[in-house]
Design a protein around this motif. Structure first.
Motif, mmCIF file in Angstrom:
data_model
loop_
_atom_site.group_PDB
_atom_site.id
_atom_site.type_symbol
_atom_site.label_atom_id
_atom_site.label_comp_id
_atom_site.label_asym_id
_atom_site.label_seq_id
_atom_site.Cartn_x
_atom_site.Cartn_y
_atom_site.Cartn_z
ATOM 1 N N ARG A 290 -5.745 1.397 30.031
ATOM 2 C CA ARG A 290 -4.499 1.516 30.778
ATOM 3 C C ARG A 290 -4.095 2.979 30.844
ATOM 4 O O ARG A 290 -4.063 3.661 29.824
ATOM 5 C CB ARG A 290 -3.414 0.674 30.109
ATOM 6 N N SER A 291 -3.747 3.456 32.043
ATOM 7 C CA SER A 291 -3.450 4.880 32.234
ATOM 8 C C SER A 291 -2.217 5.340 31.469
ATOM 9 O O SER A 291 -2.071 6.515 31.171
ATOM 10 C CB SER A 291 -3.262 5.172 33.718
ATOM 11 N N PHE A 292 -1.321 4.427 31.119
ATOM 12 C CA PHE A 292 -0.086 4.797 30.438
ATOM 13 C C PHE A 292 -0.205 4.734 28.924
ATOM 14 O O PHE A 292 0.785 4.852 28.214
ATOM 15 C CB PHE A 292 1.078 3.909 30.911
ATOM 16 N N MET A 293 -1.417 4.524 28.408
ATOM 17 C CA MET A 293 -1.628 4.451 26.969
ATOM 18 C C MET A 293 -2.758 5.390 26.556
ATOM 19 O O MET A 293 -3.637 5.696 27.355
ATOM 20 C CB MET A 293 -2.004 3.021 26.555
ATOM 21 N N GLY B 269 6.793 2.868 18.362
ATOM 22 C CA GLY B 269 7.013 2.604 19.775
ATOM 23 C C GLY B 269 7.277 1.136 20.069
ATOM 24 O O GLY B 269 7.680 0.377 19.187
ATOM 25 N N SER B 270 7.049 0.753 21.323
ATOM 26 C CA SER B 270 7.269 -0.635 21.716
ATOM 27 C C SER B 270 6.255 -1.052 22.776
ATOM 28 O O SER B 270 5.696 -0.214 23.479
ATOM 29 C CB SER B 270 8.689 -0.819 22.262
ATOM 30 N N ASN C 276 -0.687 -10.970 29.022
ATOM 31 C CA ASN C 276 -0.835 -9.729 29.772
ATOM 32 C C ASN C 276 0.115 -8.697 29.177
ATOM 33 O O ASN C 276 1.260 -9.013 28.867
ATOM 34 C CB ASN C 276 -0.499 -9.948 31.251
ATOM 35 N N GLU C 277 -0.353 -7.479 29.010
ATOM 36 C CA GLU C 277 0.498 -6.392 28.576
ATOM 37 C C GLU C 277 1.252 -5.885 29.803
ATOM 38 O O GLU C 277 0.627 -5.516 30.787
ATOM 39 C CB GLU C 277 -0.332 -5.246 27.979
ATOM 40 N N ASP D 137 5.568 5.509 25.542
ATOM 41 C CA ASP D 137 4.579 6.587 25.473
ATOM 42 C C ASP D 137 4.096 6.843 24.054
ATOM 43 O O ASP D 137 2.991 7.344 23.855
ATOM 44 C CB ASP D 137 5.143 7.887 26.049
ATOM 45 N N ASP D 138 4.924 6.508 23.072
ATOM 46 C CA ASP D 138 4.566 6.795 21.682
ATOM 47 C C ASP D 138 3.997 5.580 20.945
ATOM 48 O O ASP D 138 3.905 5.573 19.724
ATOM 49 C CB ASP D 138 5.782 7.330 20.921
#
Length: 124
Positions: A23-26, A60-61, A89-90, A95-96
């Motif tokens: 995933r691009s955001f992780m 994070g969350s 599904n995630e 971001d953290d």
């Protein structure tokens, strides 16, 4: 003689490298399991055909949607046991985000699912 299903692997915190992944955001840290077991990942609705899957949020969350459970958001200290083959599904994460995730066996099929299964009254 049968080949072992897994080989020894140790990932030391002092050598940790985080990089882009599924995933691009992780960001992801390879703990050596993929190399030792040839793990497969998918995106979108899916299920893992494994015997055991759990994760513990370190920082994070993260927000998921689960078959029969709806949307759930988890934060630091939360521990989630995902029953075998539960569709999920995630949806998003901070971001953290840092999580510890454990599967068994490490080599298992991941199956893409077209839609969330209907939950019957008996299953609730």
């Amino acid at each position: 003689m049968n080949e072992p299903k897994q080989k020894f692997s140790a990932s030391l915190a002092k050598d940790a490298v985080y990089q882009q992944g599924l995933r691009s955001f992780m960001e992801y840290r390879d703990l050596g399991i993929a190399d030792a077991t040839h793990d497969l990942h998918t995106t979108g609705l899916h299920k893992h055909e494994c015997d055991f899957q759990m994760f513990y949020v370190l920082k994070g969350s993260i927000k998921f949607v689960y078959e029969g459970q709806g949307e759930r958001t988890f934060g630091p200290g939360d521990c989630v046991l995902q029953p075998p083959s539960i569709v999920h599904n995630e949806l998003e994460c901070s971001d953290d985000l840092e999580i510890l995730e454990i599967y068994s066996p490490a080599v298992h099929p991941t199956v893409v699912v077209e839609r969330m299964p209907e939950v019957t009254a008996a299953a609730r």
